[in-house]
Design a protein around this motif. Sequence first.
Motif, PDB file in Angstrom:
ATOM      1  N   ASP A  14       3.547  -6.161   2.986  1.00  0.00           N
ATOM      2  CA  ASP A  14       3.996  -6.005   4.375  1.00  0.00           C
ATOM      3  C   ASP A  14       3.929  -4.525   4.750  1.00  0.00           C
ATOM      4  OD1 ASP A  14       6.066  -7.604   6.481  1.00  0.00           O
ATOM      5  OD2 ASP A  14       6.210  -5.435   6.443  1.00  0.00           O
ATOM      6  N   CYS A  15       3.284  -4.224   5.851  1.00  0.00           N
ATOM      7  CA  CYS A  15       3.177  -2.829   6.279  1.00  0.00           C
ATOM      8  C   CYS A  15       4.507  -2.366   6.882  1.00  0.00           C
ATOM      9  CB  CYS A  15       2.075  -2.671   7.315  1.00  0.00           C
ATOM     10  SG  CYS A  15       0.465  -3.208   6.724  1.00  0.00           S
ATOM     11  N   ASP A 109       0.383  -7.568  10.184  1.00  0.00           N
ATOM     12  CA  ASP A 109       0.744  -6.571   9.171  1.00  0.00           C
ATOM     13  C   ASP A 109       1.247  -7.175   7.860  1.00  0.00           C
ATOM     14  OD1 ASP A 109       3.226  -7.425  10.098  1.00  0.00           O
ATOM     15  OD2 ASP A 109       4.137  -5.464   9.823  1.00  0.00           O
TER      16      ASP A 109
HETATM   17 MG   LIG Z   1       6.026  -5.057   8.800  1.00  0.00          MG
END
Ligand SMILES: [Mg+2]
Length: 426
Positions: A14-15, A109
Amino acid sequence: MSSTQYTKKIALVDCNSFYVSCERLFNPKIRKKPVVVLSNNDGCIISRSTEAKALGIKMGEPYFKGKDIIIKNNVQVFSSNYSLYGDISRRVMRTLKRFNSDIEIYSIDEAFLDLSNFTDEEVEKVGKEIRATVLQWTGIPTSIGIAKTKTLSKVANHIAKKTQSGVTSLIGIENIDPILEKVEISDIWGVGKQLTKFYQKNGIYNAKQLKNKSNTWIKKSSNVLSSRTAMELRGIPCIDLETTTSKRKSCVVSRSFGKRVEKFQELREAVANYCLNASEKIRSESLVAKAITVFVRTSPFQRNFGYYSNSKTVDFPIATNNSIETVKVAMSILDSIFKNGYRYQKAGVMLTGLSNAEGKKNLFSSEKDEKINSLMRSIDNTNYRYGRSTLSLASAGVQKRWNMRRQYSSKIDTADFYCLPTVRVY
Ligand SMILES: [Mg+2]
């Protein structure tokens, strides 16, 4: 130990504060500063840097509500720039595919990766390597959670967000109850507002309590999906990775206009543009569409101007991804649903009945189709190299007055030639 080889190992990448991180890539001055990104038409706050979170700015809060704190603390504000975020997202996903080509892109993302090929002992190190590579190749910081199931990898990811290394693996931990006890029921993947209320009414407040509830009770009082969630908390994989992009059955492109649109010509331009985007999107995934829907509507909150909403679906003679064809059909639909005298707020197109384009030759395929296909390919290639809408159709318009309100846009577009930074040399 060869037995460990067969445990499933799922990583969720997860970004961190993705939209903010994208804006920071090209603006080093805001690296350590509080930053927020606003939703379409500058409505709500949809991404916050750690510094902005610390100031008490809430996720999803309307921009005007947070304005006092924002001005007082000199918070940097950006309108959302989806062209930029989409491009950076593709770079992140491409990097992840280096580690396993079978990934499930879950959102702009987030992605699930199957790391089952690595041993229990290796897997955390692999996670750290993935994180370092994504950071080095794209500049985007990520958090990675690794566990035996998708639901548990989400839990691991929550923990990873708070750790220094950014990577948390639950693989090899005998008893994860103490961890699950700290996860609130509403934070479990797949448990929404309604279900949270229901569980709380029945005395289930955290993930450990749900995990230890009997399947019979869950199935009887809720549904199969809920029992799958409970099984996954026990480390039994029930939700498969969805790795093929061709699973997509439709493609929607729609926007709210920055200001109300009344002129038929402007509406035509907007719809033509959405068609071009949707057609390009399905071409990039080698798909063709069976039908197209066009819809228009006025604002439901300004009924004093009169409310109007309509849509219509038309089947293509032959499944297609050809922009000329989709725009042509969309324009004729719009002709039939457009009504004069309304202030339109939103329009959109939807391509449906998607299937693989390959080998879709039929009785009616001709040399002309081949020519059109190769024309579409060169349009896509040119636009990829020189920026979106370098080559376009005349019906898509040039001025685009109907475009979204984006007062605070960073005007950076890695997919647009004209957004390259200028360097002065003395
Ligand atoms: Mg995120």
